[in-house]
Motif scaffolding. Structure first.
Motif, PDB file in Angstrom:
ATOM      1  N   ALA A 108      -0.538 -20.972 -28.043  1.00 23.62           N
ATOM      2  CA  ALA A 108      -1.197 -22.250 -28.272  1.00 23.62           C
ATOM      3  C   ALA A 108      -2.699 -22.077 -28.079  1.00 23.62           C
ATOM      4  CB  ALA A 108      -0.660 -23.286 -27.297  1.00 23.62           C
ATOM      5  N   ALA A 109      -3.456 -22.841 -28.812  1.00 23.72           N
ATOM      6  CA  ALA A 109      -4.906 -22.770 -28.684  1.00 23.72           C
ATOM      7  C   ALA A 109      -5.329 -23.319 -27.330  1.00 23.72           C
ATOM      8  CB  ALA A 109      -5.567 -23.557 -29.796  1.00 23.72           C
ATOM      9  N   MET A 110      -6.270 -22.630 -26.696  1.00 24.62           N
ATOM     10  CA  MET A 110      -6.747 -23.088 -25.403  1.00 24.62           C
ATOM     11  C   MET A 110      -7.553 -24.357 -25.608  1.00 24.62           C
ATOM     12  SD  MET A 110      -8.726 -20.929 -22.608  1.00 24.62           S
ATOM     13  CE  MET A 110      -9.385 -21.685 -21.166  1.00 24.62           C
ATOM     14  N   GLY A 166      -8.129 -29.672 -30.368  1.00 22.53           N
ATOM     15  CA  GLY A 166      -9.521 -30.111 -30.472  1.00 22.53           C
ATOM     16  C   GLY A 166     -10.243 -30.238 -29.151  1.00 22.53           C
ATOM     17  N   GLY A 167      -9.658 -29.781 -28.056  1.00 26.03           N
ATOM     18  CA  GLY A 167     -10.313 -29.860 -26.757  1.00 26.03           C
ATOM     19  C   GLY A 167     -11.418 -28.827 -26.624  1.00 26.03           C
ATOM     20  N   GLU A 168     -12.338 -29.074 -25.727  1.00 21.03           N
ATOM     21  CA  GLU A 168     -13.453 -28.160 -25.510  1.00 21.03           C
ATOM     22  C   GLU A 168     -13.102 -27.122 -24.448  1.00 21.03           C
ATOM     23  OE1 GLU A 168     -17.085 -30.100 -24.605  1.00 21.03           O
ATOM     24  OE2 GLU A 168     -16.951 -31.474 -26.301  1.00 21.03           O
ATOM     25  N   VAL A 169     -13.606 -25.913 -24.652  1.00 18.27           N
ATOM     26  CA  VAL A 169     -13.414 -24.834 -23.692  1.00 18.27           C
ATOM     27  C   VAL A 169     -14.790 -24.249 -23.387  1.00 18.27           C
ATOM     28  CG1 VAL A 169     -12.359 -22.589 -23.270  1.00 18.27           C
ATOM     29  CG2 VAL A 169     -11.144 -24.296 -24.602  1.00 18.27           C
ATOM     30  N   GLU A 170     -15.098 -24.143 -22.107  1.00 22.11           N
ATOM     31  CA  GLU A 170     -16.369 -23.547 -21.703  1.00 22.11           C
ATOM     32  C   GLU A 170     -16.108 -22.130 -21.227  1.00 22.11           C
ATOM     33  OE1 GLU A 170     -18.516 -25.833 -18.858  1.00 22.11           O
ATOM     34  OE2 GLU A 170     -18.272 -27.691 -19.991  1.00 22.11           O
ATOM     35  N   GLY A 209     -10.932 -31.278 -18.805  1.00 21.86           N
ATOM     36  CA  GLY A 209      -9.744 -31.984 -18.344  1.00 21.86           C
ATOM     37  C   GLY A 209      -9.039 -31.204 -17.243  1.00 21.86           C
ATOM     38  N   GLY A 210      -9.522 -29.994 -16.941  1.00 20.75           N
ATOM     39  CA  GLY A 210      -8.985 -29.204 -15.835  1.00 20.75           C
ATOM     40  C   GLY A 210      -7.632 -28.592 -16.077  1.00 20.75           C
TER      41      GLY A 210
END
Length: 173
Positions: free
Chosen positions: A125-127, A131-135, A166-167
């Motif tokens: 699954a996409a991290m 559509g969530g943001e990943v830093e 979102g942690g």
């Protein structure tokens, strides 16, 4: 002796026989109806590897339902491409396949993309979710054991962190 010197890399009939022995260990299986009755007619006089199912009466080869289906490249060249792409540490470009296999660049590009798509993991699954943001951030801290302190960061430990908004995920190396 090289792996590429095996007969199924140079002979079309041997390539079909090898692929059939790998995929159909218990005999031919019709990809249309799933019949394993063993009553498949061998139509090799018409075309190499061609068979007809006695149950659904449809023709098939070992290539049906695979990466090699509906490609107009000989099977032995496609097996060479798979071998080259899987054994190369840094990957193989379509231009290299074009030169090595002596096929057009367009066919080499098409084949390379098919092989890459077939070897891709589909269950990851996409991290960050949909559509969530990943830093992503990296830094160098401390000192490696036994490393001599010098300029730069070669003697320090690398730390990489990935954080989904979102942690939901955090990791470090």
């Amino acid at each position: 002796m090289s792996v590429l010197s095996r007969p199924y890399f140079y002979d079309e009939a041997a390539a079909f026989a090898h692929l059939e022995s790998v995929l159909w260990t218990d005999g031919p299986v019709c990809p249309h109806c799933g019949s394993v009755s063993g009553k498949h007619y061998n139509l090799a006089k018409t075309r190499i590897g061609l068979r007809r199912c006695s149950d659904c009466r449809k023709q098939f080869t070992v290539k049906v339902g695979m990466v090699f289906e509906s490609a107009h490249i000989p099977l032995h060249k496609m097996l060479q491409a798979v071998c080259l792409m899987c054994s190369s540490k840094k990957g193989v470009s379509a231009h290299q396949l074009h030169r090595v296999l002596e096929i057009t660049y367009k066919s080499a590009w098409f084949l390379a993309h098919r092989i890459r798509e077939a070897t891709r993991y589909g269950d990851l699954a996409a991290m960050g979710g949909a559509g969530g943001e990943v830093e992503v951030d990296k830094t160098f801290i401390g000192q490696k054991e036994g490393a001599v302190k010098r300029r730069g960061y070669a003697h320090k430990r690398a730390v990489l962190s990935l954080v989904a908004r979102g942690g939901s995920f955090a990791a470090s190396m």
